[in-house]
Design an enzyme around this catalytic site. Structure first.
Site, short mmCIF file in Angstrom:
data_model
loop_
_atom_site.label_atom_id
_atom_site.label_comp_id
_atom_site.label_asym_id
_atom_site.label_seq_id
_atom_site.Cartn_x
_atom_site.Cartn_y
_atom_site.Cartn_z
N GLY A 4 1.25 -0.85 0.14
CA GLY A 4 -0.26 0.12 0.00
C GLY A 4 0.89 1.63 0.14
N CYS A 27 1.66 0.69 12.89
CA CYS A 27 0.11 -0.19 12.69
C CYS A 27 -0.21 -0.44 14.41
CB CYS A 27 -0.84 -0.69 12.06
SG CYS A 27 -1.10 -2.48 11.95
#
Ligand SMILES: C[S@@+](CC[C@H](N)C(=O)[O-])C[C@H]1O[C@@H](n2cnc3c(N)ncnc32)[C@H](O)[C@@H]1O
Length: 490
Positions: A316, A429
């Site tokens: 991503g 994350c």
């Protein structure tokens, strides 16, 4: 969690209870929906007939595969819903009871254990899964109690556990006799953090982890956000389409922070033309900001356009960095240790000036002297719990220490590969301090780097924590709980 029931579906057997919480649709990544990408049982069996309606049979099937096949619910469920051709209402009900049950597992088990007067480990695991689905309906949805009890008992019979049907009936009836809020009052543990963890259906260690960063009054909101359906964020690929154009085409809203972000309220992003054409993709706004920070942070001296992404899969950020590199005339080396994930990176960076390398970011043989390097480190994922209903119960605190070693070694490797004056962006994350500040502080103490103010590269974003790094939160910013620090080599 409070027992206030909000959003969601219309009851199949309406009564005057409030509605349950809405649920996440999740992402679809792996083929067969298992963590390994393979689930042999999934290929031989679709949904076992248990003598009840399809949504409940599907919910049981998903729970069973999560428990026995290590599957991801948000990958298995959409596939089963499509195969079983459920209409919108039944699909909504199946989704609600599946995800709701998985999210609330610890809390449901506490109620079941109390009602059964025995620890849940002493209950047959298949019967326990059926009881969990039944208890969820009673405690969190508008399904009539008698319907929840009857279908639970039928499902136990459907599993041929005939000697457990009386037990299931008794447990379910006991659960229905006490209102949900009273169950919580009765079972909540001592201590404020343990209490909030229980009520928001989280293991206590996760609540403890979040509480090290948040004011006490915010903890419940932060944990509750893990049970809310995230708004889909699209990234408008720079050089292909602007966020404004993408918002117009999709009917979405331009993002608050990232110049490439568009928020989508509903619908399947895979059906959107710009996504099908590769002009846009699904990407959390926090991830977009991190990729952008890598490119925007000031290097000392000339940027020769040699950029590195050391933990690139599934790609991503590499795709956004690659699109920005194309505009700047730069080139990106993207490293990924897993073969399978490296293929996903290849797919996401197709046509961009990104070269994918399969290997270990700590040891891979590449020429040094990068101007910019990203370490989007493998982490516990505590910042993205809202994306996988079962994740909070699967993760263990003991997962964190081995990750810390890897995180530090990857960061050290990136710093060694960057030229003096070059920048290294470290992100996770996860908001867990052991994976975030502690890794960065260790590097600051040992290696020739200085820290830049990361908030300066997050336009319009406030309340991002103390110090120079940025900690995002779903309940504050609508992003995953991403951490980012920006370092420059001396
Ligand atoms: C958090 S993910 C990166 C996400 C990615 N940057 C994106 O935006 O799509 C971390 C990745 O690091 C990979 N990884 C783990 N250990 C690694 C290592 N020693 N070297 C390189 N990659 C590694 C994992 O396989 C995983 O794909």
């Amino acid at each position: 969690m409070s027992l206030e029931k909000s959003g969601g579906f219309r009851s199949r057997t309406p009564k005057a209870k409030s509605t349950p919480k809405s649920v996440s649709r999740g992402q679809q990544q792996k083929k067969a929906g298992s963590r390994s990408g393979r689930n042999p049982r999934a290929e031989v069996r679709e949904v076992r007939a248990l003598g009840v309606d399809k949504p409940r049979e599907i919910a049981y099937e998903v729970l069973d595969r999560v428990r026995t096949g290590d599957a991801y619910a948000n990958l298995v469920l959409p596939r089963l819903l499509t195969k079983q051709k459920l209409d919108t209402r039944d699909a909504g009900f199946a989704t609600e009871i599946t995800y709701g049950t998985l999210r609330n597992l610890g809390l449901l088990d506490a109620v079941i254990s109390s009602a059964a007067n025995r620890p849940v480990k002493d209950i047959d695991p298949e019967v326990l899964d059926v009881l969990r689905i039944g208890a969820y309906q009673v405690l969190f949805t508008r399904v009539e109690d008698h319907a929840a009890v009857d279908t639970t008992v039928k499902m136990v019979g459907g599993l041929k556990k005939f000697n457990a049907t009386g037990f299931a009936n008794a447990v379910m009836r006991t659960i229905t006799r006490t209102p949900a809020e009273q169950w919580l009052d009765k079972l909540e543990p001592e201590g404020e953090i343990a209490r909030v963890a229980f009520r928001t259906a989280h293991p206590e260690w996760i609540a403890q982890s979040f509480s090290r960063l948040l004011p006490a009054e915010e903890l419940e909101d932060a944990l509750a956000a893990d049970s809310e359906r995230p708004v889909v964020h699209l990234v408008a690929r720079p050089g292909e389409i602007s966020a404004e154009e993408l918002a117009l085409i999709t009917g979405g809203e331009e993002g608050r922070y990232s110049p490439y972000a568009v928020y989508l309220e509903g619908g399947d992003p895979g059906d959107i033309d710009p996504v099908q054409q590769g002009l846009a993709a699904v990407q959390d706004e926090g991830s977009q900001l991190i990729a952008r920070a890598l490119v925007e942070a000031p290097v000392e001296g000339e940027d020769h356009g040699r950029w590195l992404d050391l933990c690139a899969g599934p790609g991503g950020k590499a795709a956004l960095v690659g699109a920005l590199a194309r505009m700047d005339g730069a080139r990106v080396d993207a490293v990924e240790v897993s073969d399978h994930r490296a293929k996903l990176v290849e797919r996401s960076v197709s046509g961009l000036p990104v070269k994918v390398h399969v290997g270990d970011g700590r040891t891979i043989n590449l020429d040094d002297g990068y101007d910019r390097a990203l370490v989007d480190a493998p982490c516990s994922g505590l910042g993205a719990l809202r994306r996988r209903p079962e994740a909070r119960w699967r993760k263990q605190e003991s997962d964190i220490a081995p990750l810390n070693t890897l995180q530090y070694e990857l960061l050290e490797s990136a710093i060694n590969r960057v030229r003096p004056g070059g920048v290294v962006v470290y992100s996770t994350c996860s908001p867990d301090l052991r994976e975030t500040r502690e890794v960065v502080d260790r590097a600051l103490a040992a290696l020739p780097i200085e820290e830049l103010d990361a908030a300066a590269f997050m336009p319009g974003m406030d309340n991002t924590g103390e110090g120079k790094s940025v900690q995002m939160w779903p309940h504050r910013h609508g992003t995953d709980a991403m951490f980012v620090a920006i370092l420059r080599k001396r």
